[in-house]
Design a protein around this motif. Structure first.
Motif, mmCIF file in Angstrom:
data_model
loop_
_atom_site.group_PDB
_atom_site.id
_atom_site.type_symbol
_atom_site.label_atom_id
_atom_site.label_comp_id
_atom_site.label_asym_id
_atom_site.label_seq_id
_atom_site.Cartn_x
_atom_site.Cartn_y
_atom_site.Cartn_z
ATOM 1 N N ALA A 139 0.824 -1.214 0.000
ATOM 2 C CA ALA A 139 0.000 0.000 0.000
ATOM 3 C C ALA A 139 0.854 1.259 0.000
ATOM 4 C CB ALA A 139 -0.925 -0.012 1.218
ATOM 5 N N GLN A 140 1.986 1.227 0.714
ATOM 6 C CA GLN A 140 2.842 2.407 0.779
ATOM 7 C C GLN A 140 3.524 2.702 -0.549
ATOM 8 O OE1 GLN A 140 5.175 1.315 4.359
ATOM 9 N NE2 GLN A 140 4.662 3.350 5.109
ATOM 10 N N SER A 141 3.717 1.677 -1.361
ATOM 11 C CA SER A 141 4.426 1.868 -2.627
ATOM 12 C C SER A 141 3.553 2.490 -3.700
ATOM 13 C CB SER A 141 4.978 0.529 -3.127
ATOM 14 O OG SER A 141 3.929 -0.342 -3.484
ATOM 15 N N VAL A 142 2.244 2.582 -3.466
ATOM 16 C CA VAL A 142 1.323 3.167 -4.444
ATOM 17 C C VAL A 142 1.011 4.592 -4.015
ATOM 18 C CG1 VAL A 142 -0.903 2.973 -5.585
ATOM 19 C CG2 VAL A 142 0.327 0.918 -4.937
ATOM 20 N N THR A 143 1.370 5.558 -4.849
ATOM 21 C CA THR A 143 1.173 6.973 -4.503
ATOM 22 C C THR A 143 0.066 7.612 -5.330
ATOM 23 O OG1 THR A 143 2.893 7.618 -6.083
ATOM 24 C CG2 THR A 143 3.567 7.247 -3.784
ATOM 25 N N SER A 144 -0.695 6.813 -6.062
ATOM 26 C CA SER A 144 -1.758 7.338 -6.910
ATOM 27 C C SER A 144 -2.805 8.067 -6.085
ATOM 28 C CB SER A 144 -2.421 6.195 -7.683
ATOM 29 O OG SER A 144 -3.620 6.619 -8.297
ATOM 30 N N ALA A 145 -3.368 9.142 -6.656
ATOM 31 C CA ALA A 145 -4.467 9.851 -6.006
ATOM 32 C C ALA A 145 -5.736 9.038 -6.017
ATOM 33 C CB ALA A 145 -4.705 11.188 -6.712
ATOM 34 N N GLY A 146 -5.769 7.923 -6.782
ATOM 35 C CA GLY A 146 -6.956 7.104 -6.876
ATOM 36 C C GLY A 146 -7.042 6.005 -5.844
ATOM 37 N N VAL A 147 -6.123 5.967 -4.882
ATOM 38 C CA VAL A 147 -6.178 4.974 -3.814
ATOM 39 C C VAL A 147 -6.222 5.697 -2.475
ATOM 40 C CG1 VAL A 147 -4.853 3.335 -5.201
ATOM 41 C CG2 VAL A 147 -3.662 4.759 -3.532
ATOM 42 N N ALA A 148 -6.641 4.968 -1.456
ATOM 43 C CA ALA A 148 -6.585 5.510 -0.095
ATOM 44 C C ALA A 148 -5.132 5.449 0.358
ATOM 45 C CB ALA A 148 -7.483 4.704 0.836
ATOM 46 N N ARG A 149 -4.514 6.586 0.554
ATOM 47 C CA ARG A 149 -3.082 6.597 0.848
ATOM 48 C C ARG A 149 -2.803 6.168 2.286
ATOM 49 N NH1 ARG A 149 -1.663 11.831 2.920
ATOM 50 N NH2 ARG A 149 -3.549 13.090 3.113
ATOM 51 N N THR A 176 -6.189 4.666 -12.359
ATOM 52 C CA THR A 176 -5.604 4.246 -11.088
ATOM 53 C C THR A 176 -4.939 2.885 -11.215
ATOM 54 O OG1 THR A 176 -7.247 5.521 -9.840
ATOM 55 C CG2 THR A 176 -6.103 3.765 -8.666
ATOM 56 N N LEU A 177 -5.572 1.946 -11.930
ATOM 57 C CA LEU A 177 -4.938 0.641 -12.139
ATOM 58 C C LEU A 177 -3.634 0.799 -12.903
ATOM 59 C CD1 LEU A 177 -7.884 -1.804 -12.964
ATOM 60 C CD2 LEU A 177 -6.490 -1.711 -10.896
ATOM 61 N N ALA A 178 -3.607 1.698 -13.875
ATOM 62 C CA ALA A 178 -2.367 1.931 -14.613
ATOM 63 C C ALA A 178 -1.265 2.387 -13.663
ATOM 64 C CB ALA A 178 -2.596 2.973 -15.713
ATOM 65 N N GLU A 179 -1.596 3.229 -12.705
ATOM 66 C CA GLU A 179 -0.603 3.715 -11.749
ATOM 67 C C GLU A 179 -0.191 2.623 -10.767
ATOM 68 O OE1 GLU A 179 -1.836 8.437 -11.654
ATOM 69 O OE2 GLU A 179 -3.018 7.011 -10.511
ATOM 70 N N ILE A 180 -1.137 1.769 -10.381
ATOM 71 C CA ILE A 180 -0.801 0.633 -9.510
ATOM 72 C C ILE A 180 0.151 -0.315 -10.240
ATOM 73 C CG2 ILE A 180 -1.747 -1.439 -8.396
ATOM 74 C CD1 ILE A 180 -4.277 0.210 -7.777
ATOM 75 N N HIS A 181 -0.166 -0.606 -11.499
ATOM 76 C CA HIS A 181 0.694 -1.504 -12.276
ATOM 77 C C HIS A 181 2.053 -0.869 -12.543
ATOM 78 C CE1 HIS A 181 -3.231 -3.513 -13.904
ATOM 79 N NE2 HIS A 181 -2.976 -3.814 -12.648
ATOM 80 N N ALA A 182 2.088 0.450 -12.739
ATOM 81 C CA ALA A 182 3.362 1.127 -12.957
ATOM 82 C C ALA A 182 4.268 1.018 -11.739
ATOM 83 C CB ALA A 182 3.126 2.587 -13.318
ATOM 84 N N ALA A 183 3.650 0.856 -10.557
ATOM 85 C CA ALA A 183 4.432 0.672 -9.330
ATOM 86 C C ALA A 183 4.903 -0.774 -9.181
ATOM 87 C CB ALA A 183 3.600 1.071 -8.110
ATOM 88 N N GLY A 184 4.584 -1.627 -10.180
ATOM 89 C CA GLY A 184 5.018 -3.019 -10.139
ATOM 90 C C GLY A 184 4.109 -3.927 -9.356
ATOM 91 N N ASP A 224 -7.874 -1.344 0.019
ATOM 92 C CA ASP A 224 -7.555 -2.696 0.480
ATOM 93 C C ASP A 224 -6.532 -3.409 -0.396
ATOM 94 O OD1 ASP A 224 -7.407 -4.978 1.893
ATOM 95 O OD2 ASP A 224 -9.532 -5.493 1.777
ATOM 96 N N PHE A 225 -5.275 -3.336 0.001
ATOM 97 C CA PHE A 225 -4.197 -4.045 -0.679
ATOM 98 C C PHE A 225 -3.829 -5.315 0.098
ATOM 99 C CE2 PHE A 225 -4.105 -0.041 -2.714
ATOM 100 C CZ PHE A 225 -3.500 -0.232 -3.946
ATOM 101 N N GLY A 226 -4.833 -5.915 0.716
ATOM 102 C CA GLY A 226 -4.586 -7.073 1.573
ATOM 103 C C GLY A 226 -3.954 -8.248 0.872
ATOM 104 N N ILE A 227 -4.283 -8.495 -0.412
ATOM 105 C CA ILE A 227 -3.645 -9.609 -1.124
ATOM 106 C C ILE A 227 -2.928 -9.111 -2.367
ATOM 107 C CG2 ILE A 227 -5.242 -11.339 -0.239
ATOM 108 C CD1 ILE A 227 -6.653 -11.310 -2.934
ATOM 109 N N ALA A 228 -2.657 -7.803 -2.423
ATOM 110 C CA ALA A 228 -1.841 -7.279 -3.526
ATOM 111 C C ALA A 228 -0.425 -7.840 -3.406
ATOM 112 C CB ALA A 228 -1.807 -5.758 -3.468
ATOM 113 N N ARG A 229 0.251 -7.900 -4.538
ATOM 114 C CA ARG A 229 1.644 -8.372 -4.501
ATOM 115 C C ARG A 229 2.378 -7.850 -5.717
ATOM 116 N NH1 ARG A 229 2.773 -12.459 -8.103
ATOM 117 N NH2 ARG A 229 1.005 -13.608 -8.966
ATOM 118 N N PRO A 230 3.720 -7.853 -5.669
ATOM 119 C CA PRO A 230 4.478 -7.511 -6.870
ATOM 120 C C PRO A 230 4.177 -8.507 -7.975
ATOM 121 C CG PRO A 230 5.889 -7.539 -4.926
ATOM 122 C CD PRO A 230 4.579 -8.133 -4.522
ATOM 123 N N GLU A 231 4.258 -8.048 -9.207
ATOM 124 C CA GLU A 231 3.966 -8.933 -10.336
ATOM 125 C C GLU A 231 4.884 -10.148 -10.347
ATOM 126 O OE1 GLU A 231 3.606 -8.743 -15.208
ATOM 127 O OE2 GLU A 231 3.998 -6.934 -14.045
#
Length: 694
Positions: free
Chosen positions: A66-76, A124-132, A154-161
């Motif tokens: 969650a900290q690695s995503v700085t997009s304005a489209g997510v809850a920071r 926002t998804l583009a920015e999440i994916h750009a963060a890997g 909720d990045f509870g099960i997010a992970r690097p690609e």
């Protein structure tokens, strides 16, 4: 929201806890607020699980993702602490319904709202994916609709690609019906999996039903892998956009950028979050959470007692959603008659439709002498126009409808300025250096505090900021008048005039007379970032404007920067014959930034700086700009190089100059404000209220 239980802490890290937003197998999510007034959803791992190495590892990774995503489209993420006996993650609290709540309460989205939401989510998804990263659990419950648009949570099960799954064998990794076929089959997933989930979300949002259904979980997952959605339920113009997202093969799905390009928002599309039943729902939630936190804070530094808080929560009257994928919760409204309580803000009177005209307008009232010729200022607030520096001294309020004086306070000093608190109170400084406050609509005196103030700068939800007579910067609690902190920044020493300032999002932005802009952390007053030499040729006139998570600053350039760290998002500048054309004070309306620069009024998309409108040619220099309805108003020297001054109105849609009105010559100060379908024009001591046209 549920009240805190006997085993719940009253504080986690810097956050005072108010109640429980939701809970699951791993932990609880609390609603909290720190000492600066910043609200947060605080997710805490259950004590009995803190020593489970695999669960603790997943919790740590969630914080890192969650900290690695700085997009304005997510809850920071506001803060984390994962190496303690009880790890926690604090994320931005979002006052708005989740998408599934919105569909349940208001029905499926209409096509314009769906397009606006889809465009925002794709970016926002583009920015999440750009963060890997891959979110891997995009679903209606993980999308919160706010007045600024949709936010992914909720990045509870997010992970690097390139990373390994964090779920164990045999677990269903995502919500049935929204996860991609490759997820259901336990195969390695990439960014295309999020696009499948987005397609399923959009299908649900426009139809009110899931794209894949079944009598039990296995049947639903079978349909995801082998079945086809009934796209005949989707409007014909949207079917070609949603259908490809639901392709079984990842390679056949569009990328977020491709979908966003097709869904390029039409002009004014952002208004869907400000109009209609859904927008009213969002606004009510924002008002309720503001009222709750203000009332709780107003009970004093010791806070509301546990019994009183439980009573307030039990008497709930409005639903709010947490920005962490938790369930909806209820909060209550409680009255408070103390001096620090916040009265309801007055309603803005509706404009008289018969007064609107495209011809040279007849004033609604005025011109009348409200101010001293060169000092003081004018601030419209709901049903009144506040004037600081009236001829007999002090502060006065005039009715916006007819201009008649409603009340007057002799104590406030004009040079110290005024600041409004939530459109309900107005704060000023008297001759003794005390901060004094009044109810804006009635003039009722409220609280005052002796803080040796020279200027009042700005206010956010928790504090009022002033400069003291010995040039210190001071933060004053809005809830009880206590002093949070006092610092001595070098750029404020010997401040001869009141700097223009704005506060919000954990930052206080101050523009000095010497062309320097600095951002101060509102928690402790330390300087976070700054810009030097923003004012061209030593001229002042900088007027920072807060917009969502950015700050707009005029001067040598019109620049838009991240509020948190000052990183530049975009900047616009222009030179004529080698001379910098200064940008006047910016104005933001409906995500469009307006400013005067030389011969034009320019309008830019706040997101990326794209120019969306340019006025007919004139001589506007760096005037203030006002926008109401279709009308853009600005002040300029008289035609043909004359000595007088004029107020102009232009039509944005017709792209033409509509009317001009002469102003008094050599008035000293000229300014135009737009509010409540009216233009308030200052020419020295005189103020006139003019109607606008549709």
């Amino acid at each position: 929201m549920q009240p805190l239980g006997t085993g719940d802490s009253l504080r986690i890290g810097p956050y005072r806890l108010f109640g429980v937003l939701g809970q699951g197998g791993m932990g609880k999510v609390y609603f909290g607020q720190d000492s600066s007034g910043r609200r947060a959803a605080v997710k805490v791992l259950r004590p009995e699980l803190a020593h489970d190495q695999s669960l603790a590892q997943r919790f740590v990774r969630e914080a890192q993702m969650a900290q690695s995503v700085t997009s304005a489209g997510v809850a920071r993420v506001l803060g984390t602490h994962t190496d303690s006996g009880r790890p926690w993650i604090a994320t931005e609290f979002l006052a708005g319904p989740t998408l599934d709540d919105a569909i349940r309460n208001h029905g499926p989205l209409d096509e314009p709202t769906l397009r606006a939401m889809a465009s925002s989510l794709a970016r926002t998804l583009a920015e999440i994916h750009a963060a890997g990263l891959i979110h891997r659990d995009l679903k209606p419950a993980n999308i919160v609709l706010t007045s600024a648009g949709p936010r992914i949570i909720d990045f509870g099960i997010a992970r690097p690609e390139h990373g390994l799954t964090l779920t164990t064998t045999g677990q269903v990794p995502v919500t049935p019906g929204f996860g991609a076929p490759e997820q259901v089959l336990g195969q390695r997933v990439g960014p295309a999996a999020d696009m499948f989930s987005l397609g399923a979300v959009l299908f649900y949002a426009i139809t009110g039903a899931q794209a894949f259904t079944g009598t039990h979980v296995a049947a639903v997952q079978y349909e995801v892998v082998h079945g086809e959605p009934s796209l005949n339920r989707v409007p014909p113009l949207l079917s070609p956009l949603i259908g490809p997202c639901l392709a079984k093969e990842p390679a056949h799905r569009p990328t977020p950028d491709q979908l966003a390009a097709v869904l390029t928002a039409a002009r004014g599309m952002e208004r869907v979050w400000r109009l209609g039943p859904l927008a009213a729902d969002i606004k009510e939630r924002e008002r309720t959470i503001h009222h709750l936190t203000t009332v709780v804070a107003a009970s004093g530094s010791g806070g509301m007692s546990r019994r009183r808080l439980l009573s307030a929560l039990a008497a709930g009257s409005a639903v709010l959603a947490a920005g962490v994928g938790a369930t909806a919760w209820w909060v209550g409204r409680q009255g408070n008659s103390g001096p620090y309580s916040l009265p309801p803000a007055a309603d803005t009177p509706a404009a008289d439709p018969t007064a609107a005209t495209a011809e040279e307008p007849k004033p609604l009232w005025g011109p009348v002498q409200l101010l001293d010729k060169t000092t003081g200022g004018l601030v419209p607030v709901r049903d009144v126009v506040l004037a600081i520096g009236v001829p007999e001294g002090g502060l006065a309020a005039h009715d916006v409808v007819d201009g008649k004086r409603r009340w007057h306070a002799s104590g406030p000093v004009a040079a110290a300025g005024i600041v409004t608190l939530s459109d309900a109170l107005v704060a000023a400084v008297d001759q003794k250096g005390d901060v004094v406050t009044f109810v804006a609509a009635s003039g009722e005196a409220r609280w005052s505090v002796a803080v040796d103030a020279k200027y009042v700068l700005a206010a956010d939800d928790s504090a009022l900021y002033v400069i003291t007579t010995n040039d210190r910067l001071r933060s004053i609690s809005r809830s009880d008048g206590s002093i949070f902190w006092t610092v001595r920044p070098r750029v404020l020493l010997d401040a001869e005039t009141r700097p223009r300032s704005v506060a919000g999002g954990g930052r206080l932005l101050i523009a000095t007379a010497k062309g320097r802009v600095m951002a101060v952390d509102t928690v402790d007053g330390h300087e976070v970032w700054n810009i030097d030499d923003q004012s061209p040729m030593g001229r002042a006139g900088l007027a920072p404007v807060l917009h969502k998570d950015t700050i707009l600053i005029n001067g040598a350039t019109l620049t838009v920067r991240n509020l948190t760290d000052g990183a530049e998002r975009w900047a616009k500048t222009d030179t004529v014959d080698g001379k910098v054309q200064a940008s006047g004070p910016p104005l933001v309306q409906d995500d469009i930034a307006y400013c005067a620069r030389g011969s034009y009024i320019l309008a830019f998309d706040v997101t990326d700086g794209t120019e969306v409108w340019r006025s007919p040619r004139g001589s506007y220099m760096d005037s203030s700009v006002a926008v109401q309805s279709d009308a853009v108003s600005v002040i300029s020297p008289g035609a043909d190089g004359g000595e007088g001054w004029e107020i102009h109105a232009m039509s944005r849609t017709a792209d033409k100059h509509v009317w001009s009105r002469p102003l008094p010559t050599d008035a000293g100060s000229y300014w135009v404000h737009g509010d409540g379908n009216r233009f308030f024009v200052r020419a020295g001591a005189e103020v006139v209220a003019l109607p606008v046209f549709e």
